[in-house]
Design a protein around this motif. Structure first.
Motif, PDB file in Angstrom:
ATOM      1  N   UNK A  12       0.716  -1.226  -0.052  1.00  0.00           N
ATOM      2  CA  UNK A  12      -0.061  -0.301   0.028  1.00  0.00           C
ATOM      3  C   UNK A  12       0.731   1.314  -0.091  1.00  0.00           C
ATOM      4  N   UNK A  13       0.570   2.284  -0.757  1.00  0.00           N
ATOM      5  CA  UNK A  13       1.336   3.603  -1.237  1.00  0.00           C
ATOM      6  C   UNK A  13       1.313   4.283   0.112  1.00  0.00           C
ATOM      7  N   UNK A  14       0.164   4.255   0.787  1.00  0.00           N
ATOM      8  CA  UNK A  14      -0.197   5.414   2.080  1.00  0.00           C
ATOM      9  C   UNK A  14      -1.124   4.765   2.811  1.00  0.00           C
ATOM     10  N   UNK A  15      -1.074   5.526   4.141  1.00  0.00           N
ATOM     11  CA  UNK A  15      -2.183   5.213   5.132  1.00  0.00           C
ATOM     12  C   UNK A  15      -1.778   4.179   6.051  1.00  0.00           C
ATOM     13  N   UNK A  16      -2.710   3.824   7.113  1.00  0.00           N
ATOM     14  CA  UNK A  16      -2.336   2.739   7.836  1.00  0.00           C
ATOM     15  C   UNK A  16      -1.821   1.416   7.588  1.00  0.00           C
ATOM     16  N   UNK A  17      -2.167   0.791   6.365  1.00  0.00           N
ATOM     17  CA  UNK A  17      -1.880  -0.177   5.950  1.00  0.00           C
ATOM     18  C   UNK A  17      -0.612  -0.363   5.383  1.00  0.00           C
ATOM     19  N   UNK A  18       0.065   1.234   4.923  1.00  0.00           N
ATOM     20  CA  UNK A  18       1.311   1.194   4.540  1.00  0.00           C
ATOM     21  C   UNK A  18       2.221   1.090   5.535  1.00  0.00           C
ATOM     22  N   UNK A  19       1.988   1.705   6.739  1.00  0.00           N
ATOM     23  CA  UNK A  19       2.617   1.661   7.795  1.00  0.00           C
ATOM     24  C   UNK A  19       2.684   0.035   8.361  1.00  0.00           C
ATOM     25  N   UNK A  20       1.875  -0.618   8.437  1.00  0.00           N
ATOM     26  CA  UNK A  20       1.751  -2.074   8.890  1.00  0.00           C
ATOM     27  C   UNK A  20       2.687  -2.653   7.830  1.00  0.00           C
ATOM     28  N   UNK A  21       2.469  -2.769   6.744  1.00  0.00           N
ATOM     29  CA  UNK A  21       3.224  -3.680   5.814  1.00  0.00           C
ATOM     30  C   UNK A  21       4.970  -3.257   5.875  1.00  0.00           C
ATOM     31  N   UNK A  22       4.966  -1.958   6.229  1.00  0.00           N
ATOM     32  CA  UNK A  22       6.662  -1.453   6.207  1.00  0.00           C
ATOM     33  C   UNK A  22       7.101  -2.148   7.450  1.00  0.00           C
ATOM     34  N   UNK A  23       6.223  -2.166   8.682  1.00  0.00           N
ATOM     35  CA  UNK A  23       6.807  -2.333   9.800  1.00  0.00           C
ATOM     36  C   UNK A  23       7.119  -4.136   9.921  1.00  0.00           C
TER      37      UNK A  23
END
Length: 286
Positions: A12-23
């Motif tokens: 995901x390029x942005x948003x909460x799911x982006x943070x979750x995936x990056x983490x």
């Protein structure tokens, strides 16, 4: 360097799911640096390219082969009807998709919504659900927030994701019926460029996901009470038992589900265990 055969993972390029995936990827040892709002990033030391995309496009792009794997919501996978493999559930982003109506609505079940107007971001899932209840509604497809559409006079009901229910209460809505439960998932297509690397990614992510559900519990217990202690903390397979200088006692190390740790510690203390402490896990291989 030839990158044509690099494994491509859509995030995901942005948003909460982006943070979750990056983490998740970072904890799994996939190190990368994304330029501000950049669409591409390369994983250091591994033949993996990351592509940052609209979350709801990831299932379709994975099925079409533009990317090999992707992190997205299982609700979006079902909505897209994409022909992909579900490699693993990631244990985050859990939510429910529900049919909601005003608090004062006379509707008792989904069948009462026949001929009504329903606002939703999930028209395909909604249509199938209504068909199973012998109802056919006018669907108002939206990509943004739908909870205010009843107040705006656009719809008689909505189908939306629900986490805590606080948003529903604020908009004077109630759940008429639940369509399904969803969470963040890792998906893959059938024509992966690099299956070996894809499997490595899955194993690494499994280590992170399992570690988030467990803690390492350590304690000392008299050998005469060891069998009782093992019933309280049986472990993932079995506990590790070590001898202490006092031969009447032993040390136990065992994995315990994190949500059960406090209860287990209390029971062990009553049994007579001492030096009980919890260690949080960040990664594991089982």
């Amino acid at each position: 360097m030839d990158t044509q055969n690099h494994l491509r993972i859509g995030l995901p390029s942005k948003g909460r799911l982006c943070d979750v995936a990056t983490d998740l990827l970072t904890q799994a040892g996939l190190q990368f640096r994304r330029q501000s709002r950049g669409l591409f990033a390369r994983v250091s030391g591994l033949p993996i390219d990351l592509i940052f995309l609209r979350t709801d496009d990831i299932p379709t792009l994975c099925a079409e082969g533009a990317i090999d794997m992707g992190i997205t919501g299982s609700d979006l996978v079902e909505e897209a009807g994409a022909d992909i493999q579900l490699r693993m559930k990631l244990g985050v982003g859990r939510c429910r998709l529900a049919v909601c109506v005003p608090d004062d609505s006379s509707a008792k079940s989904a069948s009462d919504l026949d001929t009504k107007r329903i606002a939703t971001s999930f028209p395909s899932i909604t249509e199938r659900y209504l068909a199973g209840h012998d109802a056919e509604a006018h669907l108002v497809s939206l990509t943004g927030s739908v909870e205010v559409m009843i107040q705006l006079g656009v719809a008689d009901a909505i189908v939306d994701l629900v986490e805590t229910g606080s948003t529903l209460a604020a908009n004077r809505l109630r759940i008429l019926g639940e369509i399904g439960s969803y969470e963040t998932v890792l998906i893959q297509n059938d024509h992966c460029r690099d299956q070996v690397t894809a499997d490595r990614v899955v194993r690494r992510l499994e280590g992170v996901v399992i570690a988030r559900d467990y803690s390492l519990l350590e304690y000392n217990i008299q050998r005469t009470k060891l069998s009782e202690a093992e019933k309280i903390t049986p472990g993932f397979d079995s506990p590790t038992i070590n001898a202490l200088e006092d031969q009447a006692w032993c040390s136990v190390r065992v994995m315990v589900k994190r949500k059960e740790v406090i209860d287990a510690m209390e029971k062990l203390e009553i049994l007579g265990a001492s030096a009980i402490f919890e260690t949080m896990l960040s990664n594991c291989r089982l």
